[in-house]
Design an enzyme around this catalytic site. Structure first.
Site, PDB file in Angstrom:
ATOM      1  N   GLY A   1       0.930  -1.354   0.222  1.00  0.00           N
ATOM      2  CA  GLY A   1      -0.454  -0.025  -0.378  1.00  0.00           C
ATOM      3  C   GLY A   1       0.696   1.155  -0.089  1.00  0.00           C
ATOM      4  O   GLY A   1       1.492   1.464   0.377  1.00  0.00           O
TER       5      GLY A   1
ATOM      6  N   ARG B   1      -0.562   9.993  20.491  1.00  0.00           N
ATOM      7  CA  ARG B   1      -1.776  11.542  20.928  1.00  0.00           C
ATOM      8  C   ARG B   1      -1.570  11.759  21.887  1.00  0.00           C
ATOM      9  O   ARG B   1      -1.767  12.731  22.330  1.00  0.00           O
ATOM     10  CB  ARG B   1      -2.776  10.663  20.269  1.00  0.00           C
ATOM     11  CG  ARG B   1      -3.075  10.687  18.682  1.00  0.00           C
ATOM     12  CD  ARG B   1      -3.804  10.201  17.677  1.00  0.00           C
ATOM     13  NE  ARG B   1      -3.658  10.397  16.700  1.00  0.00           N
ATOM     14  CZ  ARG B   1      -4.570   9.795  15.973  1.00  0.00           C
ATOM     15  NH1 ARG B   1      -5.398   8.867  15.881  1.00  0.00           N
ATOM     16  NH2 ARG B   1      -4.113   9.433  14.133  1.00  0.00           N
TER      17      ARG B   1
ATOM     18  N   ARG C   1     -11.092   6.385   6.231  1.00  0.00           N
ATOM     19  CA  ARG C   1     -11.625   6.211   6.157  1.00  0.00           C
ATOM     20  C   ARG C   1     -12.355   7.632   5.613  1.00  0.00           C
ATOM     21  O   ARG C   1     -11.569   8.660   5.901  1.00  0.00           O
ATOM     22  CB  ARG C   1     -12.247   6.139   7.650  1.00  0.00           C
ATOM     23  CG  ARG C   1     -11.596   6.911   9.052  1.00  0.00           C
ATOM     24  CD  ARG C   1     -12.446   6.611   9.867  1.00  0.00           C
ATOM     25  NE  ARG C   1     -11.467   6.544  10.811  1.00  0.00           N
ATOM     26  CZ  ARG C   1     -11.812   7.586  12.571  1.00  0.00           C
ATOM     27  NH1 ARG C   1     -12.873   7.414  12.348  1.00  0.00           N
ATOM     28  NH2 ARG C   1     -11.016   7.737  13.115  1.00  0.00           N
TER      29      ARG C   1
ATOM     30  N   HIS D   1      -8.133   0.153  19.426  1.00  0.00           N
ATOM     31  CA  HIS D   1      -7.850   1.251  18.435  1.00  0.00           C
ATOM     32  C   HIS D   1      -8.727   2.638  18.832  1.00  0.00           C
ATOM     33  O   HIS D   1     -10.043   1.989  18.847  1.00  0.00           O
ATOM     34  CB  HIS D   1      -7.796   1.033  16.957  1.00  0.00           C
ATOM     35  CG  HIS D   1      -6.707   2.440  16.037  1.00  0.00           C
ATOM     36  ND1 HIS D   1      -6.282   2.943  16.997  1.00  0.00           N
ATOM     37  CD2 HIS D   1      -6.642   2.220  15.240  1.00  0.00           C
ATOM     38  CE1 HIS D   1      -5.759   3.563  16.419  1.00  0.00           C
ATOM     39  NE2 HIS D   1      -6.007   3.394  15.033  1.00  0.00           N
TER      40      HIS D   1
ATOM     41  N   VAL E   1      -0.035   6.733   4.275  1.00  0.00           N
ATOM     42  CA  VAL E   1       0.243   6.370   4.880  1.00  0.00           C
ATOM     43  C   VAL E   1       1.797   5.461   4.581  1.00  0.00           C
ATOM     44  O   VAL E   1       2.877   5.194   5.704  1.00  0.00           O
ATOM     45  CB  VAL E   1      -0.302   5.018   6.149  1.00  0.00           C
ATOM     46  CG1 VAL E   1       0.811   4.820   7.364  1.00  0.00           C
ATOM     47  CG2 VAL E   1      -1.422   5.676   6.399  1.00  0.00           C
TER      48      VAL E   1
ATOM     49  N   SER F   1      -3.858  -1.294   8.480  1.00  0.00           N
ATOM     50  CA  SER F   1      -5.532  -1.221   7.965  1.00  0.00           C
ATOM     51  C   SER F   1      -6.569  -1.398   9.010  1.00  0.00           C
ATOM     52  O   SER F   1      -5.825  -2.220   9.730  1.00  0.00           O
ATOM     53  CB  SER F   1      -5.304  -2.226   6.413  1.00  0.00           C
ATOM     54  OG  SER F   1      -4.336  -1.833   6.020  1.00  0.00           O
TER      55      SER F   1
HETATM   56  N1  APR Z   1      -2.668  -4.513  -2.523  1.00  0.00           N
HETATM   57  C1  APR Z   1      -1.602  -3.295  -3.001  1.00  0.00           C
HETATM   58  N2  APR Z   1      -2.328  -1.488  -1.919  1.00  0.00           N
HETATM   59  C2  APR Z   1      -3.174  -1.955  -2.239  1.00  0.00           C
HETATM   60  C3  APR Z   1      -4.545  -3.178  -2.773  1.00  0.00           C
HETATM   61  C4  APR Z   1      -3.874  -4.171  -2.655  1.00  0.00           C
HETATM   62  N3  APR Z   1      -4.699  -5.319  -2.734  1.00  0.00           N
HETATM   63  N4  APR Z   1      -5.975  -2.412  -2.524  1.00  0.00           N
HETATM   64  C5  APR Z   1      -5.804  -0.983  -2.503  1.00  0.00           C
HETATM   65  N5  APR Z   1      -4.210  -1.045  -1.234  1.00  0.00           N
HETATM   66  C6  APR Z   1      -3.302  -0.141  -2.119  1.00  0.00           C
HETATM   67  C7  APR Z   1      -4.223   1.515  -2.241  1.00  0.00           C
HETATM   68  O1  APR Z   1      -3.593   1.563  -3.998  1.00  0.00           O
HETATM   69  C8  APR Z   1      -3.340   2.695  -2.261  1.00  0.00           C
HETATM   70  O2  APR Z   1      -2.625   3.700  -2.337  1.00  0.00           O
HETATM   71  O3  APR Z   1      -3.331   0.969  -0.337  1.00  0.00           O
HETATM   72  C9  APR Z   1      -3.094   2.508   0.011  1.00  0.00           C
HETATM   73  C10 APR Z   1      -4.040   3.374   0.604  1.00  0.00           C
HETATM   74  O4  APR Z   1      -3.621   4.125   0.321  1.00  0.00           O
HETATM   75  P1  APR Z   1      -4.930   5.395   0.725  1.00  0.00           P
HETATM   76  O5  APR Z   1      -5.569   5.013   0.063  1.00  0.00           O
HETATM   77  O6  APR Z   1      -3.560   6.934   0.546  1.00  0.00           O
HETATM   78  O7  APR Z   1      -4.707   5.404   2.406  1.00  0.00           O
HETATM   79  P2  APR Z   1      -4.231   5.602   4.050  1.00  0.00           P
HETATM   80  O8  APR Z   1      -3.971   7.156   4.448  1.00  0.00           O
HETATM   81  O9  APR Z   1      -2.713   5.056   3.366  1.00  0.00           O
HETATM   82  O10 APR Z   1      -4.437   4.553   4.985  1.00  0.00           O
HETATM   83  C11 APR Z   1      -4.126   3.468   4.472  1.00  0.00           C
HETATM   84  O11 APR Z   1      -4.051   2.724   7.158  1.00  0.00           O
HETATM   85  O12 APR Z   1      -4.618   3.950   8.986  1.00  0.00           O
HETATM   86  C12 APR Z   1      -5.317   3.250   7.856  1.00  0.00           C
HETATM   87  O13 APR Z   1      -7.614   3.520   7.842  1.00  0.00           O
HETATM   88  C13 APR Z   1      -6.116   3.626   7.521  1.00  0.00           C
HETATM   89  O14 APR Z   1      -6.730   1.430   6.479  1.00  0.00           O
HETATM   90  C14 APR Z   1      -6.217   2.479   5.789  1.00  0.00           C
HETATM   91  C15 APR Z   1      -4.792   2.435   5.812  1.00  0.00           C
END
Ligand code: APR
Length: 324
Positions: free
Chosen positions: A10, A167, A98, A191, A14, A135
């Site tokens: 991902g 925090r 979210r 959490h 994050v 996640s």
């Molecule tokens: N395989 C790899 N990456 C994936 C997949 C997958 N199957 N599905 C989604 N992603 C990637 C998305 O393409 C995206 O780039 O996960 C990334 C998530 O990034 P953001 O949308 O920017 O979300 P982010 O703020 O990083 O949060 C990710 O962490 O804190 C938690 O609640 C938050 O569940 C969320 C996660």
């Protein structure tokens, strides 16, 4: 000497911010992995699939900062799990964040599918890794990741407590007017909304926090820390927090990579500990190269025990809502 290897699944907010912290600390080489394709509009406004070059772009951009931050870590952006093979640590941030008005629990169906698929591939590519799950909803996603990865329980850890504590500690430091470094605190349970702060185990410069902050004010600060994620979601309008979550995750990764045996609050698998009975719950744990090396059981009074039981029940309800 081989530099340690951390894969981040991902490459969103994050994930990329974790890569940034890892590079700044010169902690490990980084593989930044995301989905292989994206849907975009073509010139006629129709949906079309294109290769997802975003992780490669972020990895290259970060690498180009390395002469400035004086770090020799290598970074690769990819969608190929073969590149993640034999990672020392894998950080899972894949999933949707979210939006305002959503609770973490609202993400459960979508993120169960994503985290389940990811964990299966991680387990195959890096059977000896330590996996840190970020996640949300965290307490359920860490369970999904464990079930699907085939990794032993001590090699699967959820990141929640370090963030929630950070925090809480930053708000307390502001209140006391002292350095954030001097505030030490401990939280248990699920959490965010579910966390169980332990005022008895919170200190500023070795002084019990209850001698420095009045009970009503402490209760307000605890509530703000509990709602800390929602406060950021509301301010950002799109997406959720990432700087502090990523910093928290990398602190855990550092403890593992450097085998530091740090005591950090982490979502660790507990059976008889705290009477949890086979769930991942936020507890103080010793983190080292084997992952969770020990869960520390501390004495709780009746109120603290009751709050923890309520929090654990919510974790159980969340896990029961998971469809694997
Ligand atoms: N395989 C790899 N990456 C994936 C997949 C997958 N199957 N599905 C989604 N992603 C990637 C998305 O393409 C995206 O780039 O996960 C990334 C998530 O990034 P953001 O949308 O920017 O979300 P982010 O703020 O990083 O949060 C990710 O962490 O804190 C938690 O609640 C938050 O569940 C969320 C996660």
């Amino acid at each position: 000497m081989r530099r340690p290897k951390i894969s981040i699944i991902g490459a969103g907010n994050v994930g990329a911010t974790c890569a940034h912290w890892i590079l700044s600390a010169e902690l490990a080489d980084v593989i930044l992995l995301d989905i292989p394709e994206l849907t975009v509009k073509d010139k006629d406004g129709n949906d079309t699939r294109v290769p997802n070059t975003m992780p490669a772009g972020k990895a290259l951009d970060l690498y180009e900062s390395s002469p400035i931050c004086g770090s020799d870590c290598k970074l690769v952006g990819t969608s190929d799990y073969a590149q993640t093979a034999n990672s020392d640590v894998v950080i899972v941030t894949a999933g949707i964040p979210r939006k305002p008005g959503m609770s973490r629990d609202d993400l459960i169906a979508t993120n169960t599918k994503i985290v389940g698929e990811v964990a299966e591939k991680v387990g195959k590519a890096s059977p000896n890794t330590v996996m840190i799950v970020v996640s949300n909803p965290l307490d359920a996603m860490v369970y999904v990741a464990w079930k699907k990865s085939g990794l032993p329980t001590h090699r699967v850890i959820g990141q929640a407590g370090v963030l929630d504590t950070a925090r809480y500690r930053s708000f307390l430091a502001e209140e006391v007017g002292c350095s954030v470094e001097d505030v030490q605190a401990l939280l248990l349970g699920g959490h965010g909304d579910d966390m169980v702060p332990l005022a008895r185990y919170t200190f500023a410069g070795g002084i019990p926090i209850t001698q420095l902050v009045k009970p009503e004010r402490l209760a307000q600060i605890i509530q703000r820390a509990r709602d800390g994620g929602a406060e950021i979601v509301k301010l950002l309008r799109t997406g959720s927090a990432y700087y502090a979550p990523a910093a928290a995750t990398v602190q855990m990764a550092e403890a593992i990579i450097k085998d530091k045996k740090r005591i950090l609050p982490a979502a660790a698998y507990c059976t008889k500990e705290y009477g949890v009975g086979g769930y991942f719950v936020g507890v103080p744990a010793i983190l080292g190269s084997n992952g969770v090396e020990k869960v520390l059981e501390i004495e709780l009074d009746a109120n603290e025990k009751k709050a923890l039981d309520t929090s654990v029940q919510h974790v159980k309800d969340l896990v029961a809502a998971v469809k694997l």
